[in-house]
Scaffold this motif. Structure first.
Motif, PDB file in Angstrom:
ATOM      1  N   ILE A   1       0.855  -1.200   0.000  1.00  0.00           N
ATOM      2  CA  ILE A   1       0.000   0.000   0.000  1.00  0.00           C
ATOM      3  C   ILE A   1       0.887   1.244   0.000  1.00  0.00           C
ATOM      4  O   ILE A   1       1.097   1.891   1.034  1.00  0.00           O
TER       5      ILE A   1
ATOM      6  N   THR B   1      -9.366   0.475   1.524  1.00  0.00           N
ATOM      7  CA  THR B   1      -8.538   0.483   0.312  1.00  0.00           C
ATOM      8  C   THR B   1      -8.323  -0.943  -0.200  1.00  0.00           C
ATOM      9  O   THR B   1      -8.451  -1.214  -1.399  1.00  0.00           O
TER      10      THR B   1
ATOM     11  N   VAL C   1      -1.871  -0.024  -5.120  1.00  0.00           N
ATOM     12  CA  VAL C   1      -1.919  -1.213  -4.245  1.00  0.00           C
ATOM     13  C   VAL C   1      -1.415  -2.445  -5.002  1.00  0.00           C
ATOM     14  O   VAL C   1      -1.787  -2.668  -6.161  1.00  0.00           O
TER      15      VAL C   1
ATOM     16  N   GLU D   1      -4.293   4.697  -3.755  1.00  0.00           N
ATOM     17  CA  GLU D   1      -5.191   3.567  -4.053  1.00  0.00           C
ATOM     18  C   GLU D   1      -4.804   2.819  -5.317  1.00  0.00           C
ATOM     19  O   GLU D   1      -4.867   1.598  -5.370  1.00  0.00           O
ATOM     20  N   GLU D   2      -4.411   3.563  -6.340  1.00  0.00           N
ATOM     21  CA  GLU D   2      -4.149   2.938  -7.645  1.00  0.00           C
ATOM     22  C   GLU D   2      -2.852   2.131  -7.645  1.00  0.00           C
ATOM     23  O   GLU D   2      -2.600   1.365  -8.574  1.00  0.00           O
TER      24      GLU D   2
ATOM     25  N   ALA E   1      -9.629  -2.725  -3.619  1.00  0.00           N
ATOM     26  CA  ALA E   1      -8.623  -3.275  -4.541  1.00  0.00           C
ATOM     27  C   ALA E   1      -8.895  -4.746  -4.864  1.00  0.00           C
ATOM     28  O   ALA E   1      -8.600  -5.208  -5.959  1.00  0.00           O
TER      29      ALA E   1
ATOM     30  N   THR F   1      -8.968   3.171   6.831  1.00  0.00           N
ATOM     31  CA  THR F   1      -8.666   3.507   5.433  1.00  0.00           C
ATOM     32  C   THR F   1      -7.954   2.347   4.741  1.00  0.00           C
ATOM     33  O   THR F   1      -8.239   2.030   3.581  1.00  0.00           O
TER      34      THR F   1
END
Lengths: 262, 262
Positions: free
Chosen positions: B107, B169, B130, B127-128, B173, B165
């Motif tokens: 992460i 997340t 992970v 986020e993108e 994912a 969070t």
């Protein structure tokens, strides 16, 4: 033909001393092929225990580990040092994975039986139970394991394990799969015949010479278990064992610094 | 048809309170199929910071994280709590793997920009970025990830991350691969219309009802970001979100306790 695997064991000073850390991390990141790291961290554990008012007692270089001390070493080794190393190596473009001996049941252990000395929550590793398959799957993904010397027994009791022993155990466990180069980093430039004089470094040490130096008293105290363990690893399939300074890793692995056992 | 994945987020109280811990670990071990655990640990971090004389400051439930506090939370979350949970779950016959957000670059994060408040070494997750592939490979080996809310940025700076969070997340994912059941455990029996009366638990909560209760002031303060996040996760593919007590996990997941969002 087996692939090469560098298995490097460092002390906590690599994390604690910025100058050594930068040099070592640079050299470690530059090692080609498969590699892994086993770290200690005794000095930082001493410092935290002191801050918390937890008295520390060492016997033959081993830490008597009561419940409070177990919490300290788990926090320092598996928490602060492990994650600091993982983050620092990732920042150098590697993909590293921090592990303790209990993660994926990598290195199952048993509490050391109470003999003349009660070491408390100190573990003996169960060599035959090492989860070699898990490690190989990680290494084959070109992920670099970074291993803290904490494990647990079958009841879930965390245990403090000697980091040299972890390095040796993993080196032997992986010797069937890889040509293992085991490197013990410590605070001397190699095995010395006179510890006060760095120029007495022995570049290559064989068993016969080790026996003579030991009998003559030139090699003594903490170096004896270290070298017994190292020669023992070679008896059990480890390709090569090197000893020297973390900040000399690049020259160590080409045999231009430190001591190569043969 | 996607396989089920239980993603359970717990607070540090599960580790700190023996009675809750035993019940929760038993129920978690009994969950069928793929599962993972995300944990916090704020109360134990408070206790260690207090022992070390490091003043703690919270703003809107977030910990202002200076360098000393970063060391404390890394030691407590990624060290003591993470390894205690891993060892305890392994002892119940599971194969668990402790991870932080920096391990295998799971992460990646960035330091939260300084705005009206300087949170210090607190991270916002990317986020993108992970590493979903790594997690899926672990889950497909039937290994259970146990995740501490610590990560790092691209420079290797460790960062303190909100555990809710992290759970959200990872749930998002993994929603492409699994039917994700996200369970937030906290210290109430569910979402209550009157926090002083457990009997006001809402068994099923939809968005319209949430909007009304929020407008009317029955749901307020810390529950608002929690529920906003939870409904947001469902918008992004998470199958189901449940909220309730860790010690009621077995009844929670069948909808007989806690609050199910719908």
């Amino acid at each position: 033909m087996k692939e090469n695997l560098y298995l490097i064991k460092i002390g906590g000073n690599v994390v604690d001393r910025e100058s050594i850390q930068q040099t070592f991390l640079h050299d470690f990141a530059a090692l080609p092929g498969h590699k892994m790291l086993v770290h200690g961290g005794g000095k930082l554990a001493d410092a935290l225990a002191h801050q918390l008012g937890i008295p520390q007692q060492m016997v033959d270089g081993r830490r008597i580990t009561d419940a409070d001390t177990l919490r300290v070493v788990t926090m320092v080794y598996a928490g602060w040092i492990n994650k600091s190393l993982v983050a620092a190596l990732n920042a150098r473009g590697m993909l590293t994975l921090g592990l303790s001996g209990t993660d994926a049941q990598l290195i199952p252990a048993v509490k050391r039986p109470v003999g003349a000395i009660d070491y408390g929550f100190v573990g003996n590793v169960l060599e035959e139970a090492v989860n070699t398959d898990f490690l190989v799957r990680i290494l084959e993904q070109h992920i670099v394991p970074v291993i803290a010397p904490i494990s647990a027994d079958a009841s879930g009791q965390l245990l403090n394990i000697n980091a040299d022993t972890i390095a040796r155990t993993l080196a032997i466990a992986l010797a069937g799969q890889y040509r293992v180069q085991l490197v013990y980093c410590f605070d001397q430039p190699g095995v010395l015949t006179d510890v006060s004089r760095p120029e007495t470094r022995i570049a290559r040490l064989d068993r016969a010479q080790y026996g003579q130096l030991r009998a003559g008293g030139s090699i003594h105290s903490g170096m004896i278990p270290k070298l017994d363990n190292a020669f023992g690893a070679m008896d059990r399939g480890v390709d090569r064992v090197l000893l020297g300074r973390a900040e000399e890793l690049a020259t160590l692995i080409v045999g231009a610094a430190g001591t190569t056992l043969c």
